[in-house]
Write an enzyme that holds these catalytic residues in place. Structure first.
Site: not given
Length: 461
Positions: A80, A83
């Protein structure tokens, strides 16, 4: 130095890539419409496209078969975190440049991370598909990950964790996973923890990115007004650098179960939170994706708590007025899955809500569903499936998930037929198997200790 014009770069490289994309590698997935096609590209990259007549847009995503379950405890939250970071700039583009290019064509650019995969996607006009391919490939394969950007985004991710902590329903979902899946990676939140994000170094993130974001793990999915062969040329050219280190590589097959059973039935998790409502999730483990009966589970879930006519909604809200929101849901991963029920209510009514939910689950476990309930659930699933394919973004998501999870595409007609084939007897058999298991629960609300919870929950501990 100004970056090279991306439209020109993509057009220049497409002729070089065309020789490497053999027409023989193209497979028609749906013989009834000839709209879904698949190609194996150099380096093990897979391309799946769906032509959608009558639209003027294309939704395109680069999917990587890597998510939070692939992290070590020290890497928790790395997928994440990446990301965020990959959009902060590449060797050819600054973060502002990326945003400006997409804004200039009215496009959307974003990403999401899940437990078993990550997707970077764009939604653009059909005339701008070359730009979308080039920007996404640049972001995914050639980001800089500058130290200053790592520190900048560390603060942003920590703010996101704080936002999650301020949302009891989001917090509850992570707590339920932790309670049900225990120490298995499925039990860790995708976003990571405050401690893991604070400790995450740039080297850790870079190693995770370079080690895991490889061409054989990539699926490019696209849906809209497109030509498959043209998109194949664009993607092969844009991902040429990523493919070079994997000459002759085959795509990584779909994720399989590890053999472990990462569930703890009959467990109870509690987080004391000074909130106006109590938030409860109650559920049982299910088989993973390789297990039988996915359409049967979908029908069971829909009839239990998937709509306004579902048993849980009628019993908890309509007939007793105990909660504003109550629903059931399912998740299925390679190793395991879950069928769960959520309800949010006044803290003093939690005991009544839990008692009604447990009674409904016990009734369905013992007697199954009525034929009328099964018919309604099948109809709801059919309608939801068809309506969910009305836009290009939904179709792109369907393509990418299917390729990563199953290594194949299932036509809409086939999916509808599988739903129609579900019988009340099959639902009764699955309900008896699943709902007779000890229940696992998680609660977020103003309860200082397990002893403060209603008896209907305490007996699960």
């Amino acid at each position: 130095m100004a970056p090279e014009n991306d439209h020109a770069a993509a057009a220049r490289d497409s002729s070089r890539a065309a020789a490497r994309v053999s027409p023989a590698s193209v497979t028609t997935v749906d013989d009834t419409t000839d709209t879904v096609r698949r190609s194996d590209l150099p380096g093990g990259v897979r391309l799946v496209t769906e032509t959608v007549p009558g639209v003027r847009s294309v939704a395109l995503g680069i999917w990587i078969g890597i998510g939070s379950v692939d992290e070590t405890p020290e890497q928790a939250g790395a997928a994440h975190f990446l990301e965020h970071l990959l959009f902060k700039g590449t060797r050819r583009r600054t973060a502002a440049g990326i945003a400006e290019e997409m804004d200039a064509v009215g496009g959307e650019l974003n990403a999401f991370t899940a437990k078993e995969h990550t997707c970077y996607y764009a939604h653009v006009l059909d005339t701008d598909v070359a730009l979308a391919v080039d920007v996404l490939a640049d972001v995914v394969t050639d980001a800089e990950l500058a130290h200053t950007d790592v520190e900048l985004e560390r603060g942003v991710v920590l703010e996101e964790i704080s936002m999650r902590d301020d949302d009891p329903e989001d917090l509850l979902g992570d707590m339920f996973d932790e309670t049900l899946f225990g120490d298995h990676p499925l039990g860790r939140p995708v976003i990571g923890s405050e401690d893991s994000i604070r400790a995450m170094s740039r080297d850790t993130l870079h190693s995770f990115w370079r080690g895991e974001y490889t061409a054989p793990r990539m699926v490019v999915a696209a849906a809209g007004n497109l030509d498959h062969d043209h998109v194949a040329e664009l993607v092969a050219a844009a991902l040429d650098r990523a493919a070079q280190g994997h000459t002759g590589a085959r795509p990584v097959p779909p994720r399989t179960a590890t053999g472990a059973r990462p569930v703890r039935t009959g467990a109870l998790g509690l987080l004391d939170d000074d909130s106006e409502q109590a938030h409860m999730m109650l559920g049982v483990p299910t088989a993973g994706r390789a297990g039988r009966g996915l359409p049967v589970l979908a029908v069971l879930n829909s009839a239990l708590g998937g709509g306004l006519s579902s048993r849980l909604f009628q019993q908890v809200r309509e007939q007793r007025g105990l909660a504003y929101q109550v629903y059931s849901s399912t998740v299925r991963y390679a190793d395991a899955g879950a069928l769960s029920v959520y309800a949010g209510c006044a803290p003093e009514r939690l005991g009544e809500v839990v008692a009604v939910v447990r009674d409904v689950l016990a009734e369905v476990a013992a007697d199954g569903l009525t034929e009328a309930e099964v018919v309604r659930a099948r109809g709801a699933l059919r309608g939801g499936l068809v309506l969910g394919c009305e836009d290009t973004a939904s179709r792109m998501n369907r393509l990418g998930r299917a390729e990563l999870d199953h290594g194949r595409q299932r036509s809409l007609a086939d999916s509808l037929a599988r739903i129609d084939a579900v019988t009340p007897a099959e639902v009764a058999a699955l309900a008896g198997e699943l709902l007779a298991q000890p229940l696992t629960a998680a609660v977020v609300g103003p309860y200082g200790d397990v002893d403060d919870l209603p008896a209907a929950l305490r007996d699960l501990a």
